[in-house]
Design an enzyme around this catalytic site. Structure first.
Site, PDB file in Angstrom:
ATOM      1  N   GLN A  99      74.218  89.729  79.635  1.00 28.85           N
ATOM      2  CA  GLN A  99      73.743  88.586  78.840  1.00 28.85           C
ATOM      3  C   GLN A  99      73.075  89.104  77.565  1.00 28.85           C
ATOM      4  O   GLN A  99      72.663  88.332  76.719  1.00 28.85           O
ATOM      5  CB  GLN A  99      72.718  87.784  79.650  1.00 28.85           C
ATOM      6  CG  GLN A  99      73.272  87.205  80.923  1.00 28.85           C
ATOM      7  CD  GLN A  99      72.134  86.732  81.836  1.00 28.85           C
ATOM      8  OE1 GLN A  99      71.627  85.637  81.702  1.00 28.85           O
ATOM      9  NE2 GLN A  99      71.744  87.573  82.777  1.00 28.85           N
ATOM     10  N   ASN A 100      72.949  90.429  77.471  1.00 30.06           N
ATOM     11  CA  ASN A 100      72.220  90.995  76.330  1.00 30.06           C
ATOM     12  C   ASN A 100      73.094  91.064  75.088  1.00 30.06           C
ATOM     13  O   ASN A 100      74.295  91.332  75.171  1.00 30.06           O
ATOM     14  CB  ASN A 100      71.699  92.394  76.680  1.00 30.06           C
ATOM     15  CG  ASN A 100      70.733  92.349  77.846  1.00 30.06           C
ATOM     16  OD1 ASN A 100      70.253  91.264  78.199  1.00 30.06           O
ATOM     17  ND2 ASN A 100      70.461  93.479  78.444  1.00 30.06           N
ATOM     18  N   VAL A 101      72.448  90.852  73.943  1.00 31.24           N
ATOM     19  CA  VAL A 101      73.184  90.844  72.674  1.00 31.24           C
ATOM     20  C   VAL A 101      72.895  92.117  71.885  1.00 31.24           C
ATOM     21  O   VAL A 101      73.321  92.252  70.740  1.00 31.24           O
ATOM     22  CB  VAL A 101      72.805  89.598  71.831  1.00 31.24           C
ATOM     23  CG1 VAL A 101      73.233  88.318  72.535  1.00 31.24           C
ATOM     24  CG2 VAL A 101      71.306  89.554  71.507  1.00 31.24           C
ATOM     25  N   HIS A 117      76.816  86.542  75.954  1.00 31.40           N
ATOM     26  CA  HIS A 117      76.067  85.807  74.923  1.00 31.40           C
ATOM     27  C   HIS A 117      76.316  86.355  73.525  1.00 31.40           C
ATOM     28  O   HIS A 117      75.535  86.099  72.612  1.00 31.40           O
ATOM     29  CB  HIS A 117      74.570  85.796  75.254  1.00 31.40           C
ATOM     30  CG  HIS A 117      74.244  85.008  76.498  1.00 31.40           C
ATOM     31  ND1 HIS A 117      73.050  85.077  77.167  1.00 31.40           N
ATOM     32  CD2 HIS A 117      74.991  84.101  77.191  1.00 31.40           C
ATOM     33  CE1 HIS A 117      73.070  84.268  78.222  1.00 31.40           C
ATOM     34  NE2 HIS A 117      74.236  83.679  78.258  1.00 31.40           N
ATOM     35  N   CYS A 128      83.640  76.912  60.022  1.00 30.12           N
ATOM     36  CA  CYS A 128      85.102  77.040  60.125  1.00 30.12           C
ATOM     37  C   CYS A 128      85.516  77.860  61.348  1.00 30.12           C
ATOM     38  O   CYS A 128      86.696  77.975  61.645  1.00 30.12           O
ATOM     39  CB  CYS A 128      85.676  77.657  58.844  1.00 30.12           C
ATOM     40  SG  CYS A 128      85.294  79.405  58.664  1.00 30.12           S
ATOM     41  N   CYS A 173      80.380  82.625  54.098  1.00 29.62           N
ATOM     42  CA  CYS A 173      81.662  82.842  54.773  1.00 29.62           C
ATOM     43  C   CYS A 173      82.792  83.057  53.756  1.00 29.62           C
ATOM     44  O   CYS A 173      82.917  82.296  52.791  1.00 29.62           O
ATOM     45  CB  CYS A 173      81.974  81.644  55.664  1.00 29.62           C
ATOM     46  SG  CYS A 173      83.504  81.832  56.586  1.00 29.62           S
ATOM     47  N   CYS A 176      85.180  79.735  54.135  1.00 30.41           N
ATOM     48  CA  CYS A 176      84.801  78.375  53.738  1.00 30.41           C
ATOM     49  C   CYS A 176      83.577  78.317  52.827  1.00 30.41           C
ATOM     50  O   CYS A 176      83.236  77.249  52.333  1.00 30.41           O
ATOM     51  CB  CYS A 176      84.567  77.513  54.983  1.00 30.41           C
ATOM     52  SG  CYS A 176      83.093  77.992  55.899  1.00 30.41           S
ATOM     53  N   GLY A 213      67.635  93.093  86.080  1.00 28.51           N
ATOM     54  CA  GLY A 213      66.810  92.713  84.929  1.00 28.51           C
ATOM     55  C   GLY A 213      67.094  91.344  84.364  1.00 28.51           C
ATOM     56  O   GLY A 213      66.975  91.145  83.160  1.00 28.51           O
ATOM     57  N   PRO A 240      61.587  94.061  89.012  1.00 25.35           N
ATOM     58  CA  PRO A 240      60.219  94.224  89.538  1.00 25.35           C
ATOM     59  C   PRO A 240      59.659  92.922  90.098  1.00 25.35           C
ATOM     60  O   PRO A 240      58.691  92.931  90.859  1.00 25.35           O
ATOM     61  CB  PRO A 240      59.393  94.676  88.325  1.00 25.35           C
ATOM     62  CG  PRO A 240      60.298  94.746  87.158  1.00 25.35           C
ATOM     63  CD  PRO A 240      61.682  94.320  87.569  1.00 25.35           C
TER      64      PRO A 240
HETATM   65  P1  OAD Z   1      64.512  86.939  80.978  1.00 21.13           P
HETATM   66  O1  OAD Z   1      63.504  87.277  79.945  1.00 21.13           O
HETATM   67  O2  OAD Z   1      64.620  85.518  81.395  1.00 21.13           O
HETATM   68  O3  OAD Z   1      64.255  87.789  82.283  1.00 21.13           O
HETATM   69  C1  OAD Z   1      64.038  89.168  82.236  1.00 21.13           C
HETATM   70  C2  OAD Z   1      63.939  89.669  83.663  1.00 21.13           C
HETATM   71  O4  OAD Z   1      63.814  91.089  83.610  1.00 21.13           O
HETATM   72  C3  OAD Z   1      62.716  89.165  84.439  1.00 21.13           C
HETATM   73  O5  OAD Z   1      63.135  88.688  85.708  1.00 21.13           O
HETATM   74  C4  OAD Z   1      61.829  90.415  84.605  1.00 21.13           C
HETATM   75  O6  OAD Z   1      61.118  90.422  85.837  1.00 21.13           O
HETATM   76  C5  OAD Z   1      62.867  91.510  84.565  1.00 21.13           C
HETATM   77  N1  OAD Z   1      62.374  92.827  84.103  1.00 21.13           N
HETATM   78  C6  OAD Z   1      61.381  93.105  83.237  1.00 21.13           C
HETATM   79  N2  OAD Z   1      61.279  94.437  83.042  1.00 21.13           N
HETATM   80  C7  OAD Z   1      62.238  95.006  83.801  1.00 21.13           C
HETATM   81  C8  OAD Z   1      62.653  96.357  84.031  1.00 21.13           C
HETATM   82  N3  OAD Z   1      62.038  97.391  83.420  1.00 21.13           N
HETATM   83  N4  OAD Z   1      63.695  96.588  84.865  1.00 21.13           N
HETATM   84  C9  OAD Z   1      64.310  95.555  85.496  1.00 21.13           C
HETATM   85  N5  OAD Z   1      63.964  94.265  85.304  1.00 21.13           N
HETATM   86  C10 OAD Z   1      62.949  93.995  84.479  1.00 21.13           C
HETATM   87  O7  OAD Z   1      65.917  87.506  80.439  1.00 21.13           O
HETATM   88  P2  OAD Z   1      67.393  87.086  80.859  1.00 21.13           P
HETATM   89  O8  OAD Z   1      67.500  86.817  82.297  1.00 21.13           O
HETATM   90  O9  OAD Z   1      68.290  88.089  80.255  1.00 21.13           O
HETATM   91  O10 OAD Z   1      70.021  83.668  76.234  1.00 21.13           O
HETATM   92  O11 OAD Z   1      67.557  85.727  80.066  1.00 21.13           O
HETATM   93  C11 OAD Z   1      68.793  85.097  80.070  1.00 21.13           C
HETATM   94  C12 OAD Z   1      69.051  84.461  78.747  1.00 21.13           C
HETATM   95  O12 OAD Z   1      67.942  83.640  78.370  1.00 21.13           O
HETATM   96  C13 OAD Z   1      69.174  85.425  77.573  1.00 21.13           C
HETATM   97  O13 OAD Z   1      70.447  86.005  77.460  1.00 21.13           O
HETATM   98  C14 OAD Z   1      68.879  84.538  76.414  1.00 21.13           C
HETATM   99  C15 OAD Z   1      67.685  83.795  76.947  1.00 21.13           C
HETATM  100  O14 OAD Z   1      67.463  82.544  76.405  1.00 21.13           O
HETATM  101  C16 OAD Z   1      70.378  83.259  75.018  1.00 21.13           C
HETATM  102  O15 OAD Z   1      69.753  83.565  74.018  1.00 21.13           O
HETATM  103  C17 OAD Z   1      71.600  82.412  75.022  1.00 21.13           C
END
Ligand code: OAD
Length: 271
Positions: A99-101, A117, A128, A173, A176, A213, A240
């Site tokens: 999900q990371n960008v 994402h 466009c 762009c 467009c 994570g 964690p």
């Molecule tokens: P979150 O910020 O919601 O969750 C991060 C998770 O990582 C939490 O559950 C933490 O407990 C865990 N965490 C923190 N440090 C860690 C470590 N060192 N090792 C392992 N885990 C750790 O992030 P995402 O789940 O990625 O979407 O969020 C999902 C989406 O919400 C993102 O892609 C973004 C956001 O809105 C968009 O922007 C579309």
């Protein structure tokens, strides 16, 4: 549950999926979204990460994305990213669904991956539909170039670069002429069709799925592990903290990705 218990399952695994979220990049210095120091505790997503926000104030939205791109351009993959890249070599069939960008998985060597994402260094014109690769986008708008961003300080970013944006220097762009936005998925937008179908189809037939994570609350990514579980996969969580997915997991490791994943990989290599 220990790494040794998991080893037996892993040795039998042929088809392995890894779903990652912001937590795997936390130890590279990139803030997560939720939790105490999360971005969404400090910033309002409705003002920064929606198409409506971009239409209303593209300068504000671009400043926020350039601030994040500057952080990412100066970050390096950590042992968690490298361990995931190694897993790709250890299993015959493997897919990383992130999900990371931030692109740190690719930088660490992962190749079989889908970026659900999008990617923050790419560009996308919402008017466009034209998409720009990282290289194309940095040519179109050098302010967003990774090399440029890693060569300047945060003060320079917030000074000269933000001043340029205020003077109207925004990416236009080639197709467009409208203002191009970042190549990420915003709230309210659909996920890229091909990435989504690849992720779900792989999850529906994998033997093991690691959820690493991620807070497992943002759909549709959050349902990928449940989808795999329903199809019979063993689910492993590395986080964690407890998440809504935790009760459905067969193995739970309450530690950081950069500690737990290298342990799993080295025990696999040594087995
Ligand atoms: P979150 O910020 O919601 O969750 C991060 C998770 O990582 C939490 O559950 C933490 O407990 C865990 N965490 C923190 N440090 C860690 C470590 N060192 N090792 C392992 N885990 C750790 O992030 P995402 O789940 O990625 O979407 O969020 C999902 C989406 O919400 C993102 O892609 C973004 C956001 O809105 C968009 O922007 C579309």
């Amino acid at each position: 549950m220990s790494v040794a218990d998991l080893l037996d399952v892993l040795k039998r695994g042929r088809k392995v999926a890894v779903l990652t979220g912001a937590g795997i990049s936390a130890e590279s210095g990139i803030p997560t979204f939720r939790g105490k120091d999360g971005l969404w505790n400090r910033f309002d997503p409705a003002q920064l990460a929606t198409y409506e926000a971009f239409l209303k104030d593209p300068k504000l939205v671009w400043k926020w994305y350039l601030w994040r791109m500057h952080l990412i351009a100066n970050a390096r993959p950590n042992p968690g990213h490298y361990a995931v890249a190694k897993m790709e070599e250890l299993f015959p069939d493997f897919l990383l669904i992130t999900q990371n960008v931030d692109g740190l998985h690719r930088e660490a060597g992962s190749r079989r991956l889908v970026e659900l994402h999008g990617n923050i260094f790419r560009g996308k014109c919402r008017f466009c539909g034209k998409e720009y690769s990282e290289e194309e986008f940095s040519q179109l708008w050098p302010l967003a170039g990774r090399d440029f961003l890693s060569s300047i300080s945060e003060e320079e970013l917030k000074g000269q670069v933000f001043d340029e944006i205020d003077r109207g220097n925004l990416p236009r762009c080639l197709n467009c002429g409208e203002i191009v936005g970042p190549g990420v998925v915003w709230f309210g937008e659909s996920l890229p069709e091909d990435a989504l179908s690849r992720a779900f189809s792989f999850a529906s037939s994998c033997d093991i799925l690691f959820s690493v994570g991620t807070s497992a609350v943002v759909q549709p990514a959050a349902s990928i592990p449940l989808y795999a579980k329903r199809s019979g996969a063993v689910i492993v969580e590395v986080n964690p903290e407890e998440t809504p997915l935790s009760p459905y997991c067969d193995f739970v490791f309450r530690g950081s990705a950069s500690q737990v994943l290298p342990q799993i990989v080295s025990s696999l290599e040594g087995s």
